[in-house]
Design a protein around this motif. Structure first.
Motif, PDB file in Angstrom:
ATOM      1  N   GLY A  94      -9.056  22.853   4.003  1.00  0.00           N
ATOM      2  CA  GLY A  94      -8.114  21.925   4.579  1.00  0.00           C
ATOM      3  C   GLY A  94      -7.182  22.600   5.549  1.00  0.00           C
ATOM      4  N   PRO A  95      -6.210  21.872   6.087  1.00  0.00           N
ATOM      5  CA  PRO A  95      -5.228  22.469   6.995  1.00  0.00           C
ATOM      6  C   PRO A  95      -4.177  23.240   6.223  1.00  0.00           C
ATOM      7  N   GLY A  96      -3.563  24.191   6.861  1.00  0.00           N
ATOM      8  CA  GLY A  96      -2.502  24.947   6.184  1.00  0.00           C
ATOM      9  C   GLY A  96      -2.062  26.131   6.992  1.00  0.00           C
ATOM     10  N   LYS A  97      -1.115  26.864   6.461  1.00  0.00           N
ATOM     11  CA  LYS A  97      -0.585  28.060   7.110  1.00  0.00           C
ATOM     12  C   LYS A  97      -0.903  29.272   6.246  1.00  0.00           C
ATOM     13  N   ILE A  98      -1.286  30.357   6.886  1.00  0.00           N
ATOM     14  CA  ILE A  98      -1.486  31.618   6.198  1.00  0.00           C
ATOM     15  C   ILE A  98      -0.655  32.676   6.910  1.00  0.00           C
ATOM     16  N   THR A  99      -0.414  33.781   6.247  1.00  0.00           N
ATOM     17  CA  THR A  99       0.341  34.873   6.849  1.00  0.00           C
ATOM     18  C   THR A  99      -0.606  36.008   7.201  1.00  0.00           C
ATOM     19  N   VAL A 100      -0.600  36.379   8.456  1.00  0.00           N
ATOM     20  CA  VAL A 100      -1.448  37.466   8.943  1.00  0.00           C
ATOM     21  C   VAL A 100      -0.582  38.412   9.764  1.00  0.00           C
ATOM     22  N   GLY A 101      -0.515  39.658   9.348  1.00  0.00           N
ATOM     23  CA  GLY A 101       0.286  40.625  10.086  1.00  0.00           C
ATOM     24  C   GLY A 101       1.744  40.231  10.186  1.00  0.00           C
ATOM     25  N   GLY A 102       2.241  39.545   9.159  1.00  0.00           N
ATOM     26  CA  GLY A 102       3.637  39.146   9.148  1.00  0.00           C
ATOM     27  C   GLY A 102       3.940  37.875   9.918  1.00  0.00           C
ATOM     28  N   ARG A 103       2.908  37.238  10.490  1.00  0.00           N
ATOM     29  CA  ARG A 103       3.108  36.008  11.242  1.00  0.00           C
ATOM     30  C   ARG A 103       2.439  34.824  10.535  1.00  0.00           C
ATOM     31  N   SER A 104       3.013  33.648  10.726  1.00  0.00           N
ATOM     32  CA  SER A 104       2.423  32.421  10.209  1.00  0.00           C
ATOM     33  C   SER A 104       1.361  31.938  11.187  1.00  0.00           C
ATOM     34  N   VAL A 105       0.160  31.735  10.656  1.00  0.00           N
ATOM     35  CA  VAL A 105      -0.969  31.297  11.483  1.00  0.00           C
ATOM     36  C   VAL A 105      -1.483  29.961  10.958  1.00  0.00           C
ATOM     37  N   ASN A 106      -1.596  28.999  11.832  1.00  0.00           N
ATOM     38  CA  ASN A 106      -2.068  27.666  11.479  1.00  0.00           C
ATOM     39  C   ASN A 106      -3.596  27.646  11.453  1.00  0.00           C
ATOM     40  N   VAL A 107      -4.175  27.232  10.323  1.00  0.00           N
ATOM     41  CA  VAL A 107      -5.625  27.205  10.180  1.00  0.00           C
ATOM     42  C   VAL A 107      -6.083  25.849   9.665  1.00  0.00           C
ATOM     43  N   SER A 108      -7.360  25.576   9.858  1.00  0.00           N
ATOM     44  CA  SER A 108      -7.976  24.369   9.318  1.00  0.00           C
ATOM     45  C   SER A 108      -9.403  24.697   8.918  1.00  0.00           C
ATOM     46  N   CYS A 109      -9.778  24.386   7.687  1.00  0.00           N
ATOM     47  CA  CYS A 109     -11.128  24.650   7.182  1.00  0.00           C
ATOM     48  C   CYS A 109     -11.693  23.385   6.550  1.00  0.00           C
ATOM     49  N   SER A 110     -12.970  23.168   6.720  1.00  0.00           N
ATOM     50  CA  SER A 110     -13.628  22.008   6.135  1.00  0.00           C
ATOM     51  C   SER A 110     -15.086  22.319   5.859  1.00  0.00           C
ATOM     52  N   GLY A 111     -15.681  21.565   4.933  1.00  0.00           N
ATOM     53  CA  GLY A 111     -17.088  21.736   4.621  1.00  0.00           C
ATOM     54  C   GLY A 111     -17.359  22.855   3.647  1.00  0.00           C
ATOM     55  N   ASP A 112     -18.571  22.871   3.142  1.00  0.00           N
ATOM     56  CA  ASP A 112     -19.022  23.898   2.202  1.00  0.00           C
ATOM     57  C   ASP A 112     -20.239  24.601   2.784  1.00  0.00           C
ATOM     58  N   PRO A 113     -20.309  25.911   2.663  1.00  0.00           N
ATOM     59  CA  PRO A 113     -21.456  26.641   3.202  1.00  0.00           C
ATOM     60  C   PRO A 113     -22.672  26.511   2.306  1.00  0.00           C
ATOM     61  N   GLU A 114     -23.839  26.659   2.914  1.00  0.00           N
ATOM     62  CA  GLU A 114     -25.046  26.787   2.116  1.00  0.00           C
ATOM     63  C   GLU A 114     -24.919  28.062   1.279  1.00  0.00           C
ATOM     64  N   GLU A 115     -25.714  28.157   0.244  1.00  0.00           N
ATOM     65  CA  GLU A 115     -25.629  29.330  -0.621  1.00  0.00           C
ATOM     66  C   GLU A 115     -25.810  30.601   0.204  1.00  0.00           C
ATOM     67  N   ASP A 116     -24.800  31.459   0.153  1.00  0.00           N
ATOM     68  CA  ASP A 116     -24.792  32.727   0.891  1.00  0.00           C
ATOM     69  C   ASP A 116     -24.839  32.544   2.409  1.00  0.00           C
ATOM     70  N   GLY A 117     -24.623  31.321   2.892  1.00  0.00           N
ATOM     71  CA  GLY A 117     -24.665  31.077   4.327  1.00  0.00           C
ATOM     72  C   GLY A 117     -23.403  31.535   5.023  1.00  0.00           C
ATOM     73  N   PRO A 118     -23.463  31.685   6.347  1.00  0.00           N
ATOM     74  CA  PRO A 118     -22.291  32.139   7.094  1.00  0.00           C
ATOM     75  C   PRO A 118     -21.247  31.040   7.245  1.00  0.00           C
ATOM     76  N   VAL A 119     -20.012  31.455   7.452  1.00  0.00           N
ATOM     77  CA  VAL A 119     -18.918  30.546   7.765  1.00  0.00           C
ATOM     78  C   VAL A 119     -18.743  30.549   9.283  1.00  0.00           C
ATOM     79  N   VAL A 120     -18.591  29.366   9.858  1.00  0.00           N
ATOM     80  CA  VAL A 120     -18.391  29.251  11.300  1.00  0.00           C
ATOM     81  C   VAL A 120     -16.895  29.319  11.608  1.00  0.00           C
ATOM     82  N   ILE A 121     -16.533  30.190  12.530  1.00  0.00           N
ATOM     83  CA  ILE A 121     -15.152  30.300  12.997  1.00  0.00           C
ATOM     84  C   ILE A 121     -15.116  29.827  14.446  1.00  0.00           C
ATOM     85  N   LEU A 122     -14.351  28.767  14.714  1.00  0.00           N
ATOM     86  CA  LEU A 122     -14.213  28.241  16.067  1.00  0.00           C
ATOM     87  C   LEU A 122     -13.033  28.907  16.758  1.00  0.00           C
TER      88      LEU A 122
END
Length: 304
Positions: free
Chosen positions: A50-78
């Motif tokens: 889902g949507p949310g904020k994570i902290t990376v290198g001390g900064r707040s980064v806005n992210v959004s994730c959806s869907g489930d991967p196939e078993e051992d399948g790759p995750v797509v990063i846009l």
């Protein structure tokens, strides 16, 4: 890019020729334009959804994730172009996430992520990407699908992260030698819209953008034999630049061919009828390319 310009041609083309998104090119002030801390991969919280904020290198980064991967399948990063918040690729993400796990994020300085405290380079942008991947993909491999500046970032990142990046889709990616190409295509003696276009884009590459990202030309390095699909625009929109359009189109086409050096398994195609925003003009082309790369990456992983 400094998008404020009196020339309608430069206003339209200046915001796309180097991969800078159109946001703010309708007359908005630069500070309202959404444009163009190191993180390491460590054990941590479970991958988010889902949507949310994570902290990376001390900064707040806005992210959004959806869907489930196939078993051992790759995750797509846009990875978005400069000037675009993650909502720009929302439709593409929804479609792809019907069968795969897909994530997108606002780079620092874009969208609603924190602003950078100082100038950034592509190495720092890569550190942020590493941190995002660690949170949204866990230990899974990833496929990077980038548009415009996002494509350049993906292509520069992949060769140094072969352990994670197992496929690339580059949609009208900003060229690896864009500064050299635009200075050759449009000489310093140019006047009118072409001169404005040259000056605006060179300023952006020197860091005059809300991401404060300084972008230097560089050689295309190999990312191994991973599947790579390079897609270029079909509409010759750069040809509209008075006097220098044909040179720009020629340089852009050559730069797209140059990305084939990323992999022995790279292919180049043209999205017929598409302008710079291939995933909006021809979403079918974008979806099919990403799905093919996912499938190829999965097959290669099974064969290891």
């Amino acid at each position: 890019m400094l998008c404020r310009t009196k020339s309608s041609v430069a206003a339209v083309l200046g915001c796309v020729v180097l991969g800078v998104g159109a946001a703010g090119c309708d007359g908005e002030e630069l500070e309202n334009w959404d444009p163009l801390a190191s993180a390491t991969r460590t054990a941590g919280p479970a991958p988010i959804s889902g949507p949310g904020k994570i902290t990376v290198g001390g900064r707040s980064v806005n992210v959004s994730c959806s869907g489930d991967p196939e078993e051992d399948g790759p995750v797509v990063i846009l990875l978005l172009g400069a000037g675009d918040g993650l909502g720009k690729m929302a439709a593409l993400q929804r479609t792809l996430s019907e069968h795969d796990r897909v994530c997108s994020y606002d780079r620092p300085g874009s969208g609603v992520s924190d602003r950078p405290q100082g100038p950034q380079d592509l190495s720092g942008v890569g550190d942020t990407l590493t941190g995002v991947i660690g949170r949204v993909a866990g230990d899974r491999p990833v496929v990077l699908a980038g548009h415009s500046l996002g494509g350049l970032i993906a292509a520069r990142y992949a060769p140094g992260h072969r352990d994670r990046v197992k496929g690339l889709v580059l949609m009208d990616a900003t060229l690896s030698t864009m500064v050299e190409d635009i200075t050759k295509a449009i000489p310093a003696s140019a006047t009118g819209p072409a001169a404005e276009l040259r000056a605006q884009n060179l300023a952006v590459f020197k860091g005059e953008n809300p991401e404060r990202l300084v972008i230097s030309d560089g050689k295309v390095r190999s990312a191994g034999n991973i599947p790579v699909e390079v897609i270029q625009h079909g509409k010759r929109y750069l040809a509209a630049v008075p006097g220098y359009g044909p040179r720009l189109e020629k340089a852009w086409a050559a730069g797209q061919r140059g990305w084939l050096a990323l992999s022995g398994a790279a292919t180049l195609s043209t999205a017929a009828g598409s302008g710079h925003y291939i995933y909006l003009d021809r979403p079918d082309v974008a979806v099919q390319a990403v799905e093919r790369v996912i499938a190829q990456a999965a097959r290669r992983a099974d064969g290891e």
